[in-house]
Design an enzyme around this catalytic site. Structure first.
Site, PDB file in Angstrom:
ATOM      1  N   ASP A 120      57.632  56.563 -11.958  1.00 27.38           N
ATOM      2  CA  ASP A 120      58.599  56.603 -10.202  1.00 27.38           C
ATOM      3  C   ASP A 120      58.488  58.376 -10.493  1.00 27.38           C
ATOM      4  O   ASP A 120      57.750  58.515  -9.468  1.00 27.38           O
ATOM      5  CB  ASP A 120      59.845  56.587 -10.492  1.00 27.38           C
ATOM      6  CG  ASP A 120      59.688  55.199 -10.947  1.00 27.38           C
ATOM      7  OD1 ASP A 120      59.092  55.086 -10.488  1.00 27.38           O
ATOM      8  OD2 ASP A 120      61.433  54.071 -11.374  1.00 27.38           O
TER       9      ASP A 120
ATOM     10  N   PHE B  53      55.251  42.878 -11.773  1.00 26.47           N
ATOM     11  CA  PHE B  53      56.041  43.372 -12.907  1.00 26.47           C
ATOM     12  C   PHE B  53      57.665  44.006 -12.688  1.00 26.47           C
ATOM     13  O   PHE B  53      57.842  44.205 -12.405  1.00 26.47           O
ATOM     14  CB  PHE B  53      54.838  43.804 -14.167  1.00 26.47           C
ATOM     15  CG  PHE B  53      54.321  42.718 -14.724  1.00 26.47           C
ATOM     16  CD1 PHE B  53      53.507  42.246 -14.176  1.00 26.47           C
ATOM     17  CD2 PHE B  53      54.506  41.829 -16.602  1.00 26.47           C
ATOM     18  CE1 PHE B  53      51.763  41.490 -15.100  1.00 26.47           C
ATOM     19  CE2 PHE B  53      54.840  41.289 -16.806  1.00 26.47           C
ATOM     20  CZ  PHE B  53      53.192  40.971 -16.483  1.00 26.47           C
TER      21      PHE B  53
ATOM     22  N   LYS C  62      58.407  44.905  -2.915  1.00 25.32           N
ATOM     23  CA  LYS C  62      56.881  44.797  -2.409  1.00 25.32           C
ATOM     24  C   LYS C  62      56.219  44.328  -2.311  1.00 25.32           C
ATOM     25  O   LYS C  62      54.654  44.146  -2.020  1.00 25.32           O
ATOM     26  CB  LYS C  62      57.171  45.569  -3.779  1.00 25.32           C
ATOM     27  CG  LYS C  62      57.848  46.556  -4.775  1.00 25.32           C
ATOM     28  CD  LYS C  62      57.831  46.585  -6.013  1.00 25.32           C
ATOM     29  CE  LYS C  62      58.801  47.801  -6.882  1.00 25.32           C
ATOM     30  NZ  LYS C  62      57.903  48.530  -7.586  1.00 25.32           N
TER      31      LYS C  62
ATOM     32  N   ASN D 282      56.487  56.788 -21.171  1.00 24.60           N
ATOM     33  CA  ASN D 282      57.764  55.961 -21.587  1.00 24.60           C
ATOM     34  C   ASN D 282      56.901  54.811 -22.856  1.00 24.60           C
ATOM     35  O   ASN D 282      56.242  55.408 -23.144  1.00 24.60           O
ATOM     36  CB  ASN D 282      57.463  55.008 -20.173  1.00 24.60           C
ATOM     37  CG  ASN D 282      56.552  54.343 -19.800  1.00 24.60           C
ATOM     38  OD1 ASN D 282      56.322  53.790 -20.300  1.00 24.60           O
ATOM     39  ND2 ASN D 282      55.978  54.532 -18.463  1.00 24.60           N
TER      40      ASN D 282
ATOM     41  N   LYS E 121      62.407  43.387  -6.305  1.00 28.38           N
ATOM     42  CA  LYS E 121      61.872  44.286  -6.072  1.00 28.38           C
ATOM     43  C   LYS E 121      60.559  42.971  -5.476  1.00 28.38           C
ATOM     44  O   LYS E 121      59.668  43.754  -4.843  1.00 28.38           O
ATOM     45  CB  LYS E 121      61.252  44.073  -7.572  1.00 28.38           C
ATOM     46  CG  LYS E 121      61.296  45.887  -7.827  1.00 28.38           C
ATOM     47  CD  LYS E 121      61.565  45.623  -9.651  1.00 28.38           C
ATOM     48  CE  LYS E 121      62.346  47.346 -10.728  1.00 28.38           C
ATOM     49  NZ  LYS E 121      62.032  46.707 -12.022  1.00 28.38           N
TER      50      LYS E 121
HETATM   51  N1  CTP Z   1      55.165  50.109  -9.845  1.00 32.52           N
HETATM   52  C1  CTP Z   1      53.889  50.696  -9.591  1.00 32.52           C
HETATM   53  N2  CTP Z   1      54.436  52.175  -8.769  1.00 32.52           N
HETATM   54  C2  CTP Z   1      55.331  52.428  -9.634  1.00 32.52           C
HETATM   55  C3  CTP Z   1      56.110  52.331  -9.977  1.00 32.52           C
HETATM   56  C4  CTP Z   1      56.496  51.021 -10.044  1.00 32.52           C
HETATM   57  O1  CTP Z   1      53.181  50.631  -9.116  1.00 32.52           O
HETATM   58  N3  CTP Z   1      55.765  53.683  -8.834  1.00 32.52           N
HETATM   59  C5  CTP Z   1      55.318  48.770 -10.138  1.00 32.52           C
HETATM   60  C6  CTP Z   1      55.007  48.000 -11.752  1.00 32.52           C
HETATM   61  O2  CTP Z   1      53.866  48.081 -11.766  1.00 32.52           O
HETATM   62  C7  CTP Z   1      55.592  46.826 -11.087  1.00 32.52           C
HETATM   63  C8  CTP Z   1      56.645  46.819 -10.107  1.00 32.52           C
HETATM   64  O3  CTP Z   1      56.013  47.781  -9.375  1.00 32.52           O
HETATM   65  O4  CTP Z   1      54.423  46.293 -11.389  1.00 32.52           O
HETATM   66  C9  CTP Z   1      57.955  47.256 -10.671  1.00 32.52           C
HETATM   67  O5  CTP Z   1      57.572  48.082 -11.732  1.00 32.52           O
HETATM   68  P1  CTP Z   1      59.490  49.002 -12.175  1.00 32.52           P
HETATM   69  O6  CTP Z   1      59.530  50.001 -13.425  1.00 32.52           O
HETATM   70  O7  CTP Z   1      60.513  47.291 -12.907  1.00 32.52           O
HETATM   71  O8  CTP Z   1      59.945  49.111 -11.423  1.00 32.52           O
HETATM   72  P2  CTP Z   1      60.443  50.524 -10.102  1.00 32.52           P
HETATM   73  O9  CTP Z   1      60.092  49.445  -8.602  1.00 32.52           O
HETATM   74  O10 CTP Z   1      60.526  51.531 -10.628  1.00 32.52           O
HETATM   75  O11 CTP Z   1      61.790  50.106  -9.806  1.00 32.52           O
HETATM   76  P3  CTP Z   1      63.601  51.217 -10.710  1.00 32.52           P
HETATM   77  O12 CTP Z   1      62.488  52.277 -11.644  1.00 32.52           O
HETATM   78  O13 CTP Z   1      64.466  51.672 -10.293  1.00 32.52           O
HETATM   79  O14 CTP Z   1      63.691  49.489 -11.735  1.00 32.52           O
END
Ligand code: CTP
Length: 402
Positions: free
Chosen positions: A278, A322, A340, A209, A336
């Site tokens: 993810d 974040f 979380k 990413n 979120k």
């Molecule tokens: N995060 C994590 N582990 C994952 C995905 C996200 O720990 N597998 C954490 C990121 O480090 C961040 C927060 O969750 O602090 C939100 O990440 P973000 O990518 O905005 O959200 P997602 O939970 O992945 O949701 P989406 O992609 O559906 O927006």
């Protein structure tokens, strides 16, 4: 609060150089050890003798004069300072700092020191607003240099505007706040994740990413500056590890998950700034995948949500997440935060100009589970990180003496 600190005062050549005498005198009254370095042009505005008398130490101007002490003086001064303050910092000196030039005693010390640097710019308002000066100031701030002022008002050239050097009293207060703040999180343990994870498809390709890691690195730097023992679990980035921070390098979400979970119980604060994939490819080919001209489908399997897992496991830890969003920022971020179980969520719309991936600046809001929300204007990622550290200190119940 400054007793015993070794403070190196740099004076460059502007009319505000006369205020350096007041600054040095105030610093001495606070029982600090002050050493002064002047540029040649600063000596046109104020006599070295004045600053020598007020600091009770030799004043350095020339790189090549007879040594006053038996060592390489610019390096010795650079190494022993607890902090360097340049007041006034002219547009020329700031440009030299931004470029990394070292053509006199002061600029050499500034390049050689590892101590925190504060600059108090002083110049005519047109020079201050020139894009070159603005770019230099931005660059210096991104490198972690602290900016004090400038003030605005009547200028020596007869005009009004921004660019006046901050008053010595304000410079002094900034230093006091810095030294108080630098012990704010002493004894606390912090873990930060940063960068974008890479999920391999085969030995030469991965799914990744756009995260540059800058935000997480800035948070690690700010926590370390505040005195916390800081571990940075980092996916690949081009960034140098901030001074004093322990870096643990990972590539994938699964590796990051292991490194974070195994340390979680001993941490006081965890900041999850990483952009974690993810999903990962279900199969990682052992050899490079060859093309055959046909369509391909990559099967993806979900990665663990590290932050959600920490949210389930947390006891007394302060947990910060974040949220990088491209639409419905607040609604998505709020969802979120609750899902979380974090103590604070930093929300940013990554599509906004001056925010998000790769940008040196960010535009964020801090959201709290009790419904509080703080919106910040565009600022450097390091400034965002310093605001975050202030909130972390509150959440940890650390008293802030100002
Ligand atoms: N995060 C994590 N582990 C994952 C995905 C996200 O720990 N597998 C954490 C990121 O480090 C961040 C927060 O969750 O602090 C939100 O990440 P973000 O990518 O905005 O959200 P997602 O939970 O992945 O949701 P989406 O992609 O559906 O927006």
């Amino acid at each position: 609060m400054l007793t015993g600190k070794k403070i190196l005062v740099g004076v460059s050549g502007g009319i505000a150089a006369y205020k350096a005498a007041d600054l040095v005198s105030r610093l001495r009254k606070m029982h600090t050890e002050v050493h002064v370095v002047m540029t040649k042009s600063a000596t046109e505005f104020i006599a070295p003798l004045t600053l020598r008398s007020l600091s009770a130490n030799p004043v350095y101007v020339d790189m090549f004069e007879e040594p006053k002490l038996w060592n390489v003086e610019h390096i010795a001064l650079a190494e022993k300072a607890d902090v360097v303050v340049v007041a006034p910092a002219t547009a020329n000196l700031l440009a030299k700092m931004a470029m990394g030039l070292a053509d006199d005693f002061l600029s050499t010390v500034l390049l050689a020191t590892r101590a925190p640097i504060f600059v108090a710019p002083a110049m005519n308002h047109a020079m201050y607003h020139h894009p070159a000066t603005q770019r230099n100031l931005k660059l210096l701030q991104e490198r972690g240099i602290h900016l004090i002022g400038p003030d605005s008002g009547f200028q020596a050239c007869g005009s009004e505007g921004d660019g006046r050097m901050s008053q010595p009293e304000e410079i002094l207060q900034t230093l006091v706040r810095f030294f108080v703040g630098s012990s704010q999180l002493k004894g606390k343990k912090a873990l930060v994740t940063a960068g974008g994870t890479q999920e391999p498809l085969d030995p030469v390709r991965f799914l990744g990413n756009r995260s540059s890691g800058r935000m997480g690195y800035a948070v690690a730097q700010a926590l370390q500056e505040a005195g916390a023992e800081t571990v940075l679990v980092s996916a690949p980035t081009d960034l140098p590890t901030p001074e004093g921070v322990t870096r643990v390098s990972v590539h994938t979400a699964l590796e990051m998950c292991d490194e974070v979970l195994s340390r979680f119980s001993e941490m006081d604060v965890v900041v999850k700034a990483a952009a974690v994939a993810d999903y990962r490819p279900a199969v990682q080919a052992e050899q490079k995948i060859k093309k055959d001209g046909s369509n391909r489908t990559i099967e993806l399997v979900p990665n663990p949500d590290i932050l959600a897992e920490l949210g389930r496991k947390k006891t007394s830890q302060v947990l910060i997440g974040f949220a990088a969003e491209t639409e419905n920022l607040l609604a998505n971020a709020q969802e979120k935060m609750l899902r979380k179980n974090v103590n604070l969520l930093v929300a940013n719309d990554v599509t906004q100009q001056g925010a998000g991936f790769g940008s040196p600046t960010n535009i964020v809001s801090f959201l709290f589970p009790d419904g509080r929300k703080i919106d910040f204007p565009q600022m450097s990622k390091l400034e965002v990180a310093r605001h975050l550290v202030t909130e972390i200190a509150h959440l940890l119940g650390v008293e802030t003496k100002e």
